[in-house]
Design an enzyme around this catalytic site. Sequence first.
Site, PDB file in Angstrom:
ATOM      1  N   GLY A   1     -19.357   0.840   5.699  1.00 19.70           N
ATOM      2  CA  GLY A   1     -18.508   0.121   4.750  1.00 19.70           C
ATOM      3  C   GLY A   1     -17.938  -1.132   5.377  1.00 19.70           C
ATOM      4  O   GLY A   1     -16.823  -1.546   5.063  1.00 19.70           O
ATOM      5  N   ALA A   2     -18.723  -1.751   6.266  1.00 18.45           N
ATOM      6  CA  ALA A   2     -18.234  -2.904   7.037  1.00 18.45           C
ATOM      7  C   ALA A   2     -17.949  -4.122   6.173  1.00 18.45           C
ATOM      8  O   ALA A   2     -17.254  -5.041   6.616  1.00 18.45           O
ATOM      9  CB  ALA A   2     -19.251  -3.267   8.122  1.00 18.45           C
TER      10      ALA A   2
ATOM     11  N   ASP B   1     -12.836  -3.967   2.048  1.00 17.29           N
ATOM     12  CA  ASP B   1     -11.477  -4.415   2.356  1.00 17.29           C
ATOM     13  C   ASP B   1     -10.877  -3.668   3.540  1.00 17.29           C
ATOM     14  O   ASP B   1     -10.185  -4.265   4.363  1.00 17.29           O
ATOM     15  CB  ASP B   1     -10.573  -4.236   1.125  1.00 17.29           C
ATOM     16  CG  ASP B   1     -10.577  -5.465   0.237  1.00 17.29           C
ATOM     17  OD1 ASP B   1     -11.310  -6.421   0.548  1.00 17.29           O
ATOM     18  OD2 ASP B   1      -9.852  -5.469  -0.774  1.00 17.29           O
TER      19      ASP B   1
ATOM     20  N   HIS C   1       0.423  11.824   2.362  1.00 16.81           N
ATOM     21  CA  HIS C   1       1.415  11.186   3.236  1.00 16.81           C
ATOM     22  C   HIS C   1       2.736  11.958   3.259  1.00 16.81           C
ATOM     23  O   HIS C   1       3.260  12.295   4.325  1.00 16.81           O
ATOM     24  CB  HIS C   1       1.703   9.759   2.770  1.00 16.81           C
ATOM     25  CG  HIS C   1       0.515   8.856   2.750  1.00 16.81           C
ATOM     26  ND1 HIS C   1      -0.572   9.021   3.573  1.00 16.81           N
ATOM     27  CD2 HIS C   1       0.244   7.744   2.007  1.00 16.81           C
ATOM     28  CE1 HIS C   1      -1.454   8.070   3.342  1.00 16.81           C
ATOM     29  NE2 HIS C   1      -0.988   7.290   2.396  1.00 16.81           N
TER      30      HIS C   1
ATOM     31  N   PHE D   1      22.528   7.682  11.580  1.00 15.50           N
ATOM     32  CA  PHE D   1      23.255   8.876  11.169  1.00 15.50           C
ATOM     33  C   PHE D   1      24.522   8.449  10.448  1.00 15.50           C
ATOM     34  O   PHE D   1      25.384   7.789  11.032  1.00 15.50           O
ATOM     35  CB  PHE D   1      23.603   9.735  12.392  1.00 15.50           C
ATOM     36  CG  PHE D   1      24.133  11.095  12.051  1.00 15.50           C
ATOM     37  CD1 PHE D   1      23.266  12.102  11.650  1.00 15.50           C
ATOM     38  CD2 PHE D   1      25.486  11.372  12.115  1.00 15.50           C
ATOM     39  CE1 PHE D   1      23.746  13.358  11.327  1.00 15.50           C
ATOM     40  CE2 PHE D   1      25.978  12.622  11.796  1.00 15.50           C
ATOM     41  CZ  PHE D   1      25.102  13.625  11.398  1.00 15.50           C
TER      42      PHE D   1
ATOM     43  N   TRP E   1      22.548   1.196   3.898  1.00 17.47           N
ATOM     44  CA  TRP E   1      22.274   0.655   5.230  1.00 17.47           C
ATOM     45  C   TRP E   1      21.378  -0.564   5.122  1.00 17.47           C
ATOM     46  O   TRP E   1      20.423  -0.592   4.368  1.00 17.47           O
ATOM     47  CB  TRP E   1      21.614   1.740   6.064  1.00 17.47           C
ATOM     48  CG  TRP E   1      21.166   1.322   7.419  1.00 17.47           C
ATOM     49  CD1 TRP E   1      21.920   1.228   8.545  1.00 17.47           C
ATOM     50  CD2 TRP E   1      19.842   0.970   7.810  1.00 17.47           C
ATOM     51  NE1 TRP E   1      21.154   0.845   9.607  1.00 17.47           N
ATOM     52  CE2 TRP E   1      19.867   0.677   9.185  1.00 17.47           C
ATOM     53  CE3 TRP E   1      18.637   0.865   7.129  1.00 17.47           C
ATOM     54  CZ2 TRP E   1      18.743   0.300   9.895  1.00 17.47           C
ATOM     55  CZ3 TRP E   1      17.512   0.488   7.825  1.00 17.47           C
ATOM     56  CH2 TRP E   1      17.571   0.204   9.194  1.00 17.47           C
TER      57      TRP E   1
END
Length: 524
Positions: free
Chosen positions: A42-43, A46, A267, A407, A514
């Site tokens: 798949g060179a 993307d 993920h 924290f 934060w």
Amino acid sequence: MATQKEDHTALDLIIKSLKSPTMVCEGTHFDGKIPHTFVIFGASGDLAKKKIYPTLWWLYRDDLLPKPTKFCGYARSMLTVDSIKEQCLPYMKVQPHEQKKYEEFWALNEYVSGRYDGRTGFELLNQQLEIMENKNKANRIFYLALPPSVFEEVTVNIKQICMSVCGWNRVIIEKPFGRDDASSQALSDHLAGLFQEDQLYRIDHYLGKEMVQNLMTIRFGNKILSSTWNRENIASVLITFKEPFGTQGRGGYFDEFGIIRDVMQNHLLQILSLVAMEKPVSCHPDDIRDEKVKVLKSIEALTLDDMVLGQYLGNPQGTNDDARTGYVEDPTVSNDSNTPTYALGVLKINNERWQGVPFILRCGKALNERKAEVRIQYQDVPGDIFEGNTKRNELVIRVQPGEALYFKMMTKSPGITFDIEETELDLTYEHRYKDSYLPDAYERLILDVFCGSQMHFVRSDELREAWRIFTPILHQIEKEHIRPITYQYGSRGPKEADRKCEENNFKYSGSYKWHGGKAATSNH
């Protein structure tokens, strides 16, 4: 604060560890005397252009690859190495003083054009590899940057034609690893019939990110945290992935999978397993992955009651065409698509440590910010003496953008009055490690493959448990055509998601946010 000199010293130690036979430990060593060949299937795509070739260049630039290592691309397109080089240039981050080495890198590259469904192209590829290796003993790595539809044919041809006879062979596979438990198991069975498990590297690039890799050290290297990491102290865990852009013309591809398959099932679940697993016997990759599998086995399958599904609408006040375009207005997406672009799921872990603690996973596109983080929210202080003004402590692990660990805690406000306020103990990497270089996730993971460490790759039994958790809800959404709740491009997502968080013991005060060491009033 780390200095540039210290950063180079750290790099020198890595290089020494990689090459010295007296410093061998799991995942930190390769044989620098044997030629290595890295093959990119798949060179022309993307992923190769934006990630794989740049990563190989960065590793080569920093002398982190064994010598000699050579590279060979393979795809159907009629290309040359020079044309690939030109396409990759915007992503290579080449500095002026690196130009000579950059040219040396490309001189080590070759390219072969061929089909994925026949033997001829693979025979030509193998001939090219043998020429590059001078027909000597060599180790080979095959990276499949390909759609799943061609995995089976390509892996069969690799096994039958392209395997190194004398050296080792390793195969890197990109997600998606199937669409559900049945298709994933079929792929796993197919691969198991061709390769040993220690030859397979199922890549989830989130496992290569700095703060995800830091989770084990944070948990098991700090007594103050490890002793409170349980249901007696923690109220809820929120794991978030937010993107500020939509599908932007890739809707047709995204519509096939949706946000649950694209982000949550892999993920976010991988991050959850690192947060929730028990302490492994050692840092050996299999010991770590054994514990990840154990905690995944303790998780109930998701139901519709555990979830909020959303799909974005265009924002009429959007600043560009993408923002004004809703998901189903993408010309590559069906007008009646029910594919979620936002999902929130509440997972329950039935074990002694986590019984009753909700693990909330949320992810979405076209939201108000780019952010990936883990938010560990501690329980309310019992017997609060501060008139109910005490906010919950939170440990926040910021994965991106801007790696950080902070924290949230209560302190007295400076001054003559006895007022309390919420503030943080802050470890922002760009401040604490100002001159340190943080490698890209793909750099870490590809180097792991050279070294033979599978610590940050997904094992087949992990994959099986992940699909067990998500397959029932995915099938229900598709069979019953569950309509997602709409939300506006650039918003925080469906309001129902906030209510689901509140129902599952996550409290948000709305008074504090934060900003890498700066506090401000904001919506979470």
